[in-house]
Write a protein that holds these residues in place. Structure first.
Motif, PDB file in Angstrom:
ATOM      1  N   ASN A   1     -30.245  13.918 -30.648  1.00  0.00           N
ATOM      2  CA  ASN A   1     -31.249  13.093 -30.350  1.00  0.00           C
ATOM      3  C   ASN A   1     -31.531  12.693 -31.868  1.00  0.00           C
ATOM      4  OD1 ASN A   1     -32.808  15.333 -31.941  1.00  0.00           O
ATOM      5  ND2 ASN A   1     -34.047  15.779 -30.514  1.00  0.00           N
TER       6      ASN A   1
ATOM      7  N   ILE B   1     -34.658  10.979 -21.072  1.00  0.00           N
ATOM      8  CA  ILE B   1     -35.833  10.254 -22.145  1.00  0.00           C
ATOM      9  C   ILE B   1     -36.968   9.468 -21.289  1.00  0.00           C
ATOM     10  CG2 ILE B   1     -33.841   9.756 -23.749  1.00  0.00           C
ATOM     11  CD1 ILE B   1     -34.590   6.947 -23.216  1.00  0.00           C
ATOM     12  N   ASP B   2     -37.948   9.598 -21.798  1.00  0.00           N
ATOM     13  CA  ASP B   2     -39.337   8.776 -21.376  1.00  0.00           C
ATOM     14  C   ASP B   2     -38.674   7.239 -21.601  1.00  0.00           C
ATOM     15  OD1 ASP B   2     -41.576   7.151 -21.507  1.00  0.00           O
ATOM     16  OD2 ASP B   2     -42.603   8.907 -21.567  1.00  0.00           O
TER      17      ASP B   2
ATOM     18  N   THR C   1     -41.487   5.613 -24.419  1.00  0.00           N
ATOM     19  CA  THR C   1     -41.678   6.312 -25.543  1.00  0.00           C
ATOM     20  C   THR C   1     -40.184   6.596 -26.328  1.00  0.00           C
ATOM     21  OG1 THR C   1     -41.539   8.592 -24.759  1.00  0.00           O
ATOM     22  CG2 THR C   1     -43.616   7.428 -25.263  1.00  0.00           C
TER      23      THR C   1
ATOM     24  N   LYS D   1     -38.399   9.248 -26.284  1.00  0.00           N
ATOM     25  CA  LYS D   1     -38.431  10.885 -26.518  1.00  0.00           C
ATOM     26  C   LYS D   1     -37.911  11.549 -25.382  1.00  0.00           C
ATOM     27  CE  LYS D   1     -41.275  10.349 -30.030  1.00  0.00           C
ATOM     28  NZ  LYS D   1     -40.640  10.382 -31.419  1.00  0.00           N
ATOM     29  N   THR D   2     -36.834  12.394 -25.765  1.00  0.00           N
ATOM     30  CA  THR D   2     -36.241  13.183 -24.955  1.00  0.00           C
ATOM     31  C   THR D   2     -37.288  14.287 -24.199  1.00  0.00           C
ATOM     32  OG1 THR D   2     -34.462  13.289 -26.500  1.00  0.00           O
ATOM     33  CG2 THR D   2     -34.339  14.805 -24.672  1.00  0.00           C
TER      34      THR D   2
END
Length: 432
Positions: A58, A266-267, A270, A272-273
């Motif tokens: 990430n 992911i989102d 955002t 984010k993972t």
């Protein structure tokens, strides 16, 4: 049936170790050979030696389809063009296509992963597989072709279209497997019926279906109309083509060949993972490709991952059927709408066929959604009252799912244009 037990049944710890080793090699290669990735990593103050395993995934930058277009045609290749033995390109409808290149080893890898997917679908050496995906720059046809040959099946490379010829070949050559898009398989079922044939007169037993999203209800429809078993195959040209993932006989998700393609969720907002089991956008990092390795490629497909061991014995992570895409999500009057939601509603109803078209327009600054819906022969009537009742029923069911009002227009059977490739489901006039 398992094709490559070493990797398909590898323990989670062993898989993470393998992925980490291959990830480190890939990052080193793209940093030194691809200016695009070197700049991306430098902008993040990231050096290859900062990546020490899968837990550092990430930290790496994302890659998008637009990045491939911006570096068109060969800007992301990591080897000299003299080592590229084949080039494919995406079938994008707007802008430049995304170009992908393969070394000899890449082609061998591709054949291997497609062979795995076909074997998990129970395609065997004595099968005759009719490949009705397009050949050429599209990866579908040749991807299935070489994977089928590796399994040892007899390949019938008919490509897409020419439906009457397809059916004749099925009859004359004794095809046992058909590989095509889900929408084309429905089109074939209609053509078989119109020719006065019964699917039971054919030898077909398996349909390998991919290249577009489809629902469980559509699966039931196809299996009933063609009298066979359907298997969902997943792939995308940027990652390798078909063979990224496929269902096994238990059909509890699609096994991802994760020793080659590391998945993340992911989102999409955002970036984010997300933890395992949560729904979001699917991202792949390719760790064995030589010609065009990609770091954290955003597929835009929405799904979730399941790391539990499957009943078939495979330990490969499974992805659920994609429920839509983060980039073809329709926003209508502030509401997020996916065509697959509408398809699910229509397939729940006995009066309608799986053929439909969405027309979105903006009238007096207000978004308007109209849905053309084909009615089954036995329910299409000259009685206006009956059609009005059915229209209201469909509109009510759609509102319950979508939470917005849609105008439904019923059309006669077989009037919505059929596709011999990917079905064109949406016409968005707002962008014209």
């Amino acid at each position: 049936m398992i094709w490559n037990e070493k990797f398909e049944c590898m323990s989670r710890a062993e898989m993470r170790k393998w992925q980490g080793k291959k990830l480190i090699e890939t990052v080193e290669r793209v940093y030194h050979n691809v200016p695009f990735y070197r700049k991306k990593m430098q902008n993040l103050n990231l050096m290859p030696n900062d990546i020490n395993g899968i837990s550092d995934l990430n930290k790496l930058p994302f890659t998008t389809k637009q990045d491939l277009r911006d570096n068109y045609p060969y800007g992301l290749f990591t080897v000299p063009l003299s080592e590229i033995v084949r080039v494919h390109a995406s079938s994008g409808t707007t802008g430049k296509p995304t170009v992908v290149g393969y070394t000899r080893r890449d082609l061998s890898t591709w054949s291997e992963v497609v062979a795995r997917t076909l074997y998990s679908a129970e395609v065997k050496k004595n099968d005759f597989i009719q490949v009705a995906y397009g050949y050429g720059l599209f990866t579908g046809g040749l991807g299935l072709h070489y994977g089928s040959e590796k399994v040892g099946a007899t390949v019938i490379p008919i490509s897409g279209g020419n439906t009457k010829k397809q059916i004749q070949i099925m009859q004359d050559f004794g095809s046992t497997v058909i590989a095509c898009t889900p929408s084309y398989s429905l089109y074939l079922s209609e053509a078989i019926e119109e020719m006065g044939l019964s699917p039971k007169e054919l030898n077909l037993k398996i349909a390998i279906l991919g290249a577009e999203p489809w629902t469980e209800k559509m699966r039931e429809e196809i299996e009933e109309r063609l009298s066979l078993r359907t298997v969902d195959i997943y792939g995308l040209s940027e990652v390798i083509g078909p063979g990224v993932a496929c269902e096994c006989e238990y059909q509890t998700g699609l096994h991802i060949n994760e020793d080659h393609f590391i998945p993340e969720i992911i989102d999409p907002a955002t970036l984010k993972t997300l933890p395992a089991g949560e729904k979001g956008e699917l991202v792949f990092t390719t760790v064995t490709k030589e010609g065009l390795p990609l770091l954290r490629y955003r597929t835009r497909d929405l799904t979730e991952l399941n790391y539990k061991k499957c009943e078939c014995g495979r330990t490969l992570v499974r992805m659920n059927k994609c429920t839509g895409r983060s980039d073809d999500m329709l926003i209508i009057r502030g509401v997020n709408v996916f065509p697959s939601q509408i398809e699910s509603v229509l397939l729940e109803m006995s009066e309608t066929t799986p053929h439909y078209q969405l027309i979105i327009d903006r009238i007096n600054n207000l978004d308007v959604l109209e849905i053309l819906v084909e009615v089954q022969d036995q329910f299409f009537s000259d009685e206006i009252r009956k059609l009005e009742i059915l229209t209201k029923k469909i509109e009510h069911n759609l509102y319950s799912t979508l939470n917005i009002n849609a105008k439904v227009k019923l059309v006669e059977p077989k009037t919505i244009k059929r596709s011999e490739g990917k079905a064109k489901r949406v016409i968005d006039k707002r962008s014209l």
